[in-house]
Design a protein around this motif. Structure first.
Motif, short mmCIF file in Angstrom:
data_model
loop_
_atom_site.label_atom_id
_atom_site.label_comp_id
_atom_site.label_asym_id
_atom_site.label_seq_id
_atom_site.Cartn_x
_atom_site.Cartn_y
_atom_site.Cartn_z
N GLN A 176 -2.48 4.00 2.66
CA GLN A 176 -2.76 3.13 3.79
C GLN A 176 -1.98 3.66 5.01
O GLN A 176 -0.90 4.23 4.85
CB GLN A 176 -2.35 1.69 3.46
CG GLN A 176 -3.02 1.16 2.19
CD GLN A 176 -2.95 -0.35 2.09
OE1 GLN A 176 -3.78 -1.05 2.63
NE2 GLN A 176 -1.96 -0.86 1.37
N PHE A 234 0.00 2.64 7.30
CA PHE A 234 1.42 2.35 7.56
C PHE A 234 2.37 3.06 6.59
O PHE A 234 3.57 3.06 6.79
CB PHE A 234 1.70 0.84 7.57
CG PHE A 234 0.87 0.03 6.62
CD1 PHE A 234 1.09 0.09 5.27
CD2 PHE A 234 -0.16 -0.78 7.09
CE1 PHE A 234 0.33 -0.67 4.39
CE2 PHE A 234 -0.93 -1.55 6.23
CZ PHE A 234 -0.69 -1.49 4.87
N LEU A 254 1.75 -4.27 11.33
CA LEU A 254 2.81 -5.26 11.14
C LEU A 254 4.16 -4.60 10.85
O LEU A 254 5.21 -5.17 11.14
CB LEU A 254 2.46 -6.20 9.98
CG LEU A 254 1.39 -7.25 10.26
CD1 LEU A 254 1.20 -8.16 9.06
CD2 LEU A 254 1.76 -8.09 11.48
N PHE A 255 4.14 -3.39 10.24
CA PHE A 255 5.40 -2.72 9.92
C PHE A 255 6.09 -2.15 11.17
O PHE A 255 7.29 -1.93 11.17
CB PHE A 255 5.15 -1.58 8.92
CG PHE A 255 4.94 -2.03 7.50
CD1 PHE A 255 5.94 -2.72 6.83
CD2 PHE A 255 3.76 -1.77 6.83
CE1 PHE A 255 5.77 -3.13 5.51
CE2 PHE A 255 3.57 -2.17 5.51
CZ PHE A 255 4.58 -2.85 4.85
N VAL A 258 -6.67 -0.66 -3.31
CA VAL A 258 -6.98 -0.18 -1.95
C VAL A 258 -8.46 0.23 -1.86
O VAL A 258 -9.12 0.00 -0.84
CB VAL A 258 -6.04 0.99 -1.56
CG1 VAL A 258 -6.53 1.71 -0.32
CG2 VAL A 258 -4.62 0.48 -1.35
N LEU A 267 -1.07 -5.78 2.20
CA LEU A 267 0.34 -5.84 2.57
C LEU A 267 0.94 -7.07 1.88
O LEU A 267 0.75 -8.19 2.31
CB LEU A 267 0.37 -6.00 4.10
CG LEU A 267 1.49 -5.35 4.87
CD1 LEU A 267 1.05 -5.10 6.28
CD2 LEU A 267 2.71 -6.22 4.81
N ARG A 320 -2.41 -14.61 12.23
CA ARG A 320 -2.47 -14.18 10.82
C ARG A 320 -2.43 -15.37 9.87
O ARG A 320 -2.16 -16.50 10.30
CB ARG A 320 -1.30 -13.24 10.50
CG ARG A 320 0.06 -13.93 10.59
CD ARG A 320 1.21 -12.96 10.44
NE ARG A 320 1.36 -12.12 11.63
CZ ARG A 320 2.43 -11.39 11.90
NH1 ARG A 320 3.44 -11.35 11.07
NH2 ARG A 320 2.51 -10.68 13.01
#
Lengths: 147, 147
Positions: A37, A39, A50-51, B70, B80, B116
């Motif tokens: 992914q 990130f 978000l990271f 994934v 996540l 979110r």
């Protein structure tokens, strides 16, 4: 190290691992195979997520935790868990120096199998700023000392 | 695949992955780096242990589960997770053909962040005999559809 049997375990007993330094190459290699992914793969793309920057897969943190725990806790018969509660309060970042601190939180004799018992263990994975990156509360199987 | 935002998720929604075949070389390579214990490295030594034969590290099963998830679940923003309850009812063995079945078990709007929400997901990892090798009940963060 002398191996620890079920009779040797006590609530409050602690194990501390040596360190392991995580870098960007390790993060990307693991992610490429197991958690591809953005990130975990691409610092630029990660900034938009978000990271807010490249972060290791939680499963990479978990796998490194196991590697460090094996070095830290000389349980007879090996470290053999059946599952538990896993949490990632913060992501592992490039440059983080991880170590593991584990504590026995319970010892439970087996009612049906006299050759083994269970232990509860809380395993914390911390970085060099002492931030907790992962906790895992696990139940492990431990053999009793052979007669 | 169209990406799924928070509004697109429903309790009972399911995702099924393609297969992944595990062999002895993969098991030993992963274990060598992350979980170097005899029952994950050496078929002969493994026969004398509780596993009764070579078995993959639970963290290897977990990492392969992530790879398959994934591919299966097109969640917007990626998958996540912040943690959850993990169990390994049976070990992964050489020759096992894994696949993942995931189901949304809860959708929770955020009270503080309008951009979110959270979803609860039960992720089961099964082999070709439909034996459950791993379950993971996880909470994931999912973005709402941009205005």
């Amino acid at each position: 190290m002398n191996k620890l049997y079920f009779e040797d375990l006590r609530v409050g007993q602690r194990f501390v691992s040596p360190p392991h330094t995580v870098d960007e190459a390790q993060i990307r290699t693991f992610a490429c195979e197991f958690d591809p992914q953005p990130f975990h793969l691409d610092p630029d793309a990660a900034r938009q997520t978000l990271f807010g920057g490249l972060a290791a897969s939680g499963w990479h943190t978990a796998a490194l935790t196991m590697k460090l725990l094996v070095q830290a806790a000389p349980i007879a018969g090996g470290i053999l868990g059946s599952g538990g509660e896993l949490a990632w309060p913060q992501p592992t970042r490039p440059g983080d120096v991880l170590h593991v601190e584990a504590e026995i939180t319970g010892v439970i004799p087996s009612r049906s199998r006299p050759d083994r018992g269970s232990a509860l263990m809380r395993i914390e994975t911390r970085n060099h700023r002492d931030e907790i990156l992962q906790t895992f509360d696990v139940r492990i199987v431990v053999p009793v000392r052979p007669a």
